[in-house]
Design a protein around this motif. Structure first.
Motif, PDB file in Angstrom:
ATOM      1  N   LYS A 190       0.923  -1.287  -0.016  1.00 53.36           N
ATOM      2  CA  LYS A 190      -0.135  -0.138   0.234  1.00 53.36           C
ATOM      3  C   LYS A 190       0.747   1.229   0.070  1.00 53.36           C
ATOM      4  O   LYS A 190       1.890   1.305   0.731  1.00 53.36           O
ATOM      5  CB  LYS A 190      -1.090  -0.078   1.286  1.00 53.36           C
ATOM      6  N   GLY A 191       0.472   2.227  -0.851  1.00 51.28           N
ATOM      7  CA  GLY A 191       1.077   3.633  -0.816  1.00 51.28           C
ATOM      8  C   GLY A 191       0.883   4.253  -2.230  1.00 51.28           C
ATOM      9  O   GLY A 191       0.504   3.584  -3.286  1.00 51.28           O
ATOM     10  N   GLY A 192       0.857   5.263  -2.221  1.00 53.33           N
ATOM     11  CA  GLY A 192       0.486   6.167  -3.509  1.00 53.33           C
ATOM     12  C   GLY A 192       1.395   6.095  -4.621  1.00 53.33           C
ATOM     13  O   GLY A 192       1.298   6.232  -5.747  1.00 53.33           O
ATOM     14  N   SER A 193       2.725   6.122  -4.143  1.00 54.55           N
ATOM     15  CA  SER A 193       3.812   6.048  -5.345  1.00 54.55           C
ATOM     16  C   SER A 193       4.767   4.930  -4.969  1.00 54.55           C
ATOM     17  O   SER A 193       4.819   4.252  -3.882  1.00 54.55           O
ATOM     18  CB  SER A 193       4.426   7.392  -5.250  1.00 54.55           C
ATOM     19  N   SER A 223       7.768   5.226  -4.496  1.00 55.42           N
ATOM     20  CA  SER A 223       8.730   5.626  -3.340  1.00 55.42           C
ATOM     21  C   SER A 223       8.106   5.560  -2.020  1.00 55.42           C
ATOM     22  O   SER A 223       8.611   5.090  -0.917  1.00 55.42           O
ATOM     23  CB  SER A 223       9.099   7.247  -3.607  1.00 55.42           C
ATOM     24  N   ASP A 224       6.862   5.622  -2.014  1.00 54.08           N
ATOM     25  CA  ASP A 224       5.914   5.478  -0.716  1.00 54.08           C
ATOM     26  C   ASP A 224       5.883   3.978  -0.199  1.00 54.08           C
ATOM     27  O   ASP A 224       6.100   4.021   0.958  1.00 54.08           O
ATOM     28  CB  ASP A 224       4.567   5.953  -0.892  1.00 54.08           C
ATOM     29  N   THR A 241       7.338   2.219   3.027  1.00 54.24           N
ATOM     30  CA  THR A 241       6.342   1.278   3.752  1.00 54.24           C
ATOM     31  C   THR A 241       7.307  -0.013   4.274  1.00 54.24           C
ATOM     32  O   THR A 241       7.126  -0.520   5.161  1.00 54.24           O
ATOM     33  CB  THR A 241       5.201   1.072   3.072  1.00 54.24           C
ATOM     34  N   LEU A 242       8.057  -0.432   3.022  1.00 58.47           N
ATOM     35  CA  LEU A 242       8.935  -1.717   3.440  1.00 58.47           C
ATOM     36  C   LEU A 242      10.180  -1.425   4.280  1.00 58.47           C
ATOM     37  O   LEU A 242      10.751  -2.250   4.571  1.00 58.47           O
ATOM     38  CB  LEU A 242       9.185  -2.311   2.010  1.00 58.47           C
ATOM     39  N   GLY A 243      10.267  -0.228   4.781  1.00 63.14           N
ATOM     40  CA  GLY A 243      11.513   0.180   5.643  1.00 63.14           C
ATOM     41  C   GLY A 243      12.672   0.281   4.769  1.00 63.14           C
ATOM     42  O   GLY A 243      13.670   0.124   5.213  1.00 63.14           O
ATOM     43  N   SER A 255      11.954 -10.974  -7.393  1.00 72.84           N
ATOM     44  CA  SER A 255      11.005 -10.527  -8.278  1.00 72.84           C
ATOM     45  C   SER A 255       9.956  -9.790  -7.337  1.00 72.84           C
ATOM     46  O   SER A 255       9.022  -9.124  -7.614  1.00 72.84           O
ATOM     47  CB  SER A 255      10.297 -11.827  -8.727  1.00 72.84           C
ATOM     48  N   ASP A 256       9.756 -10.680  -5.877  1.00 70.93           N
ATOM     49  CA  ASP A 256       8.620 -10.174  -5.098  1.00 70.93           C
ATOM     50  C   ASP A 256       8.921  -8.713  -4.624  1.00 70.93           C
ATOM     51  O   ASP A 256       7.792  -8.139  -4.772  1.00 70.93           O
ATOM     52  CB  ASP A 256       8.759 -11.027  -3.772  1.00 70.93           C
ATOM     53  N   LEU A 257      10.399  -8.126  -4.541  1.00 72.80           N
ATOM     54  CA  LEU A 257      10.536  -6.991  -4.159  1.00 72.80           C
ATOM     55  C   LEU A 257       9.998  -5.926  -5.286  1.00 72.80           C
ATOM     56  O   LEU A 257       9.488  -4.901  -5.004  1.00 72.80           O
ATOM     57  CB  LEU A 257      11.935  -6.805  -3.872  1.00 72.80           C
ATOM     58  N   LEU A 258      10.295  -6.318  -6.631  1.00 68.63           N
ATOM     59  CA  LEU A 258      10.117  -5.488  -7.745  1.00 68.63           C
ATOM     60  C   LEU A 258       8.698  -5.281  -7.676  1.00 68.63           C
ATOM     61  O   LEU A 258       8.111  -3.934  -7.984  1.00 68.63           O
ATOM     62  CB  LEU A 258      10.602  -6.084  -9.007  1.00 68.63           C
ATOM     63  N   ILE A 259       7.781  -6.538  -7.586  1.00 64.85           N
ATOM     64  CA  ILE A 259       6.331  -6.159  -7.839  1.00 64.85           C
ATOM     65  C   ILE A 259       5.557  -5.395  -6.614  1.00 64.85           C
ATOM     66  O   ILE A 259       4.980  -4.721  -6.610  1.00 64.85           O
ATOM     67  CB  ILE A 259       5.727  -7.679  -7.801  1.00 64.85           C
ATOM     68  N   GLU A 260       6.287  -5.851  -5.190  1.00 64.70           N
ATOM     69  CA  GLU A 260       5.785  -5.010  -4.046  1.00 64.70           C
ATOM     70  C   GLU A 260       5.992  -3.521  -4.228  1.00 64.70           C
ATOM     71  O   GLU A 260       4.894  -2.584  -3.903  1.00 64.70           O
ATOM     72  CB  GLU A 260       6.525  -5.289  -3.104  1.00 64.70           C
ATOM     73  N   VAL A 261       6.939  -3.202  -5.039  1.00 66.58           N
ATOM     74  CA  VAL A 261       7.422  -1.740  -4.969  1.00 66.58           C
ATOM     75  C   VAL A 261       6.800  -0.884  -6.328  1.00 66.58           C
ATOM     76  O   VAL A 261       6.136   0.231  -6.239  1.00 66.58           O
ATOM     77  CB  VAL A 261       8.817  -1.404  -4.952  1.00 66.58           C
TER      78      VAL A 261
END
Length: 161
Positions: free
Chosen positions: A10-13, A15-16, A20-22, A123-129
């Motif tokens: 969750k997050g608008g951008s 970068s957000d 959120t992932l710290g 891959s998880d990180l890329l999709i999460e962000v």
């Protein structure tokens, strides 16, 4: 049953979502021998990135012998984060990054066979962000060795969304 696909945090951008992932995009050290990214037409090629954090290599060894799967996955996330830093610098803004292809090299024993599971963490990180802009074509390859005896190196091709 296979695990669910990663979801955008969750997050608008982008970068957000990263915050959120710290996480934050690192500053990549310059190198006299190569650049971290090179544009060719609309494609941006990201040089192979190692799991450095604050100038320190986070791990060494061979996956399946010296390095456990979970550790290799965390190292892959850091290498992918470094790739995102290079990509964001290339296009000017993390929100404009769209990953086209990711190539994951895993220094592993010949019988390891779970290179794709190591790559899944990146891959998880890329999709999460990045959400849909983070979905990509991918190859995961086991190799005998990598620079500085690191377990993981990641190379990418991206474009500006």
């Amino acid at each position: 049953m296979s695990p669910p696909l990663p979801r955008t945090v969750k997050g608008g951008s982008a970068s957000d979502r990263l915050r959120t992932l710290g996480l934050k995009l690192p500053v990549l050290a310059s190198n006299a021998y190569f650049v971290h990214h090179r544009a060719v037409g609309s494609s941006i090629h990201i040089s192979g990135q190692l799991p450095f954090k604050d100038g320190e290599l986070l791990g060494q060894g061979v996956v399946g012998r010296d390095v456990e799967l979970e550790t290799a996955q965390e190292l892959a996330r850091h290498a992918a984060l470094n790739c995102l830093a290079a990509a964001a610098r290339a296009v000017g803004d993390l929100d404009r990054v769209r990953i086209v292809q990711m190539l994951v090299f895993v220094a592993s024993t010949p019988d390891f066979g779970l290179q794709s599971r190591v790559a899944d963490a990146a891959s998880d990180l890329l999709i999460e962000v990045l959400g849909e802009n983070g979905r990509h074509a991918r190859t995961a390859i086991g190799v005998a060795g990598l620079p500085l005896n690191t377990p993981v190196e990641i190379q990418m091709v991206c474009t500006s969304a």
